[in-house]
Design an enzyme around this catalytic site. Sequence first.
Site, PDB file in Angstrom:
ATOM      1  N   ASN A  96      44.586  46.772  50.433  1.00  0.00           N
ATOM      2  CA  ASN A  96      45.592  45.712  50.388  1.00  0.00           C
ATOM      3  C   ASN A  96      46.905  46.192  50.982  1.00  0.00           C
ATOM      4  OD1 ASN A  96      44.216  43.513  49.270  1.00  0.00           O
ATOM      5  ND2 ASN A  96      44.404  44.346  47.201  1.00  0.00           N
ATOM      6  N   CYS A 117      36.870  41.792  49.848  1.00  0.00           N
ATOM      7  CA  CYS A 117      37.535  41.607  48.558  1.00  0.00           C
ATOM      8  C   CYS A 117      36.471  41.136  47.572  1.00  0.00           C
ATOM      9  CB  CYS A 117      38.652  40.572  48.721  1.00  0.00           C
ATOM     10  SG  CYS A 117      39.650  40.258  47.242  1.00  0.00           S
ATOM     11  N   HIS A 118      36.792  41.104  46.297  1.00  0.00           N
ATOM     12  CA  HIS A 118      35.825  40.614  45.311  1.00  0.00           C
ATOM     13  C   HIS A 118      36.304  39.366  44.592  1.00  0.00           C
ATOM     14  CE1 HIS A 118      37.926  44.112  43.106  1.00  0.00           C
ATOM     15  NE2 HIS A 118      38.586  43.002  42.849  1.00  0.00           N
ATOM     16  N   HIS A 147      43.075  35.856  48.754  1.00  0.00           N
ATOM     17  CA  HIS A 147      43.786  35.606  47.503  1.00  0.00           C
ATOM     18  C   HIS A 147      44.363  34.201  47.414  1.00  0.00           C
ATOM     19  CE1 HIS A 147      44.486  40.091  46.229  1.00  0.00           C
ATOM     20  NE2 HIS A 147      43.223  39.810  46.510  1.00  0.00           N
ATOM     21  N   ARG A 217      54.608  30.318  28.601  1.00  0.00           N
ATOM     22  CA  ARG A 217      53.712  29.154  28.700  1.00  0.00           C
ATOM     23  C   ARG A 217      52.461  29.466  29.514  1.00  0.00           C
ATOM     24  NH1 ARG A 217      55.535  23.799  32.052  1.00  0.00           N
ATOM     25  NH2 ARG A 217      53.496  22.768  32.193  1.00  0.00           N
TER      26      ARG A 217
END
Length: 367
Positions: A96, A117-118, A147, A217
Amino acid sequence: IASTLGVPSKIEVTTDRSRAPDGATYAINMIQVGGYRPCTVTDFEIPKRYGLRQTIADTLGIGGIMRAVRTIPVLIDMCKDMERLCPDVVHFNYVNPMAMNCWALSLATKVQTIGLCHSVQHTAGELAYDIGVPLEEINYVVAGINHVAFFLRFEQNGRDLYPEIQRVVSEGRIPDGNRVRYDMFKRLGYFVTESSEHFAEYTPWYIKRGREDLIKRFNIPLDEYPRRCESQMAKWEKLRSELESSDKPLETRRSIEYGSLIIHSLETGLPRVVYGNVANSNLIENLPLGCCVEVPCVVDKNGVQPVRIGRIPSHLAALMQTNINVQALTVEAVLNGDSQFIHHAAMLDPHTSAELDLDQISSLVDE
């Protein structure tokens, strides 16, 4: 592993980078330039002095930008070695920031690189668990950028499973660790591939100065990556001591990562679909040509073949573009040696600009 599986092999270790790829068919890259200390720590500690909080900081944001600045030149040097020593190599990049690294390599080198990537397969498994449908019965199509890719289809025997994901929301069964992604799903109508802790810092909406209510939140784990690194390093040391004990039996199984599957398909011709990060050669029509996109890839004896998706929903492309702007400027900065583009990348970064003013951003980049 080789002895447990009874595989005839010759294992060599070297710190000579010019020797390592000599004659290689495959190269798997899993480096971290600068390591956890000092570089990852620096990526968190300097921004915090300006009031900029992060969660992972390895893909976008000021942490991702600086990680790219120190990583891309090293990857390019490695690929120049490969051009000389193994020009036909298939290079798997696990490093990355994925999109920025792969984008730069596509422009600066001739080596065939696929970024792995996974996030796609991990998220598919999480959604399958959330809706109570076996993963092996689910068919899906994902496209976007690393992502920030979305499940365009999520089906079981032709039945759309998005209503089942919506039922998770309506029944109040959203997992505590996935509040950000489910909030995005409610607003966008599609589910994003990367975890909530990552995604929270790719947008301007969830981590904002003076809004601790948002952190609570959405259960956003600030400074998550340093905690995770410390934990992982401790686990690795424990694992090392266990593996060095020759009387301990070793369990071997295939991981969820795509690397070994791709090699298997290239060697045997057994076709399979994986998700890879590659240059956008009109694979996604409404994203910029040449940017790094994450799409399905068919792998067999013919190689790694990206699948053309066409247009994706306009609002998803618009969200991705906010990240692509930062990626493009960072790549240009590194390839052209122009630090001014780093300032511009940080100015346009969604999270950084949500927390800091322009004078702060300028000073932060310089520091």
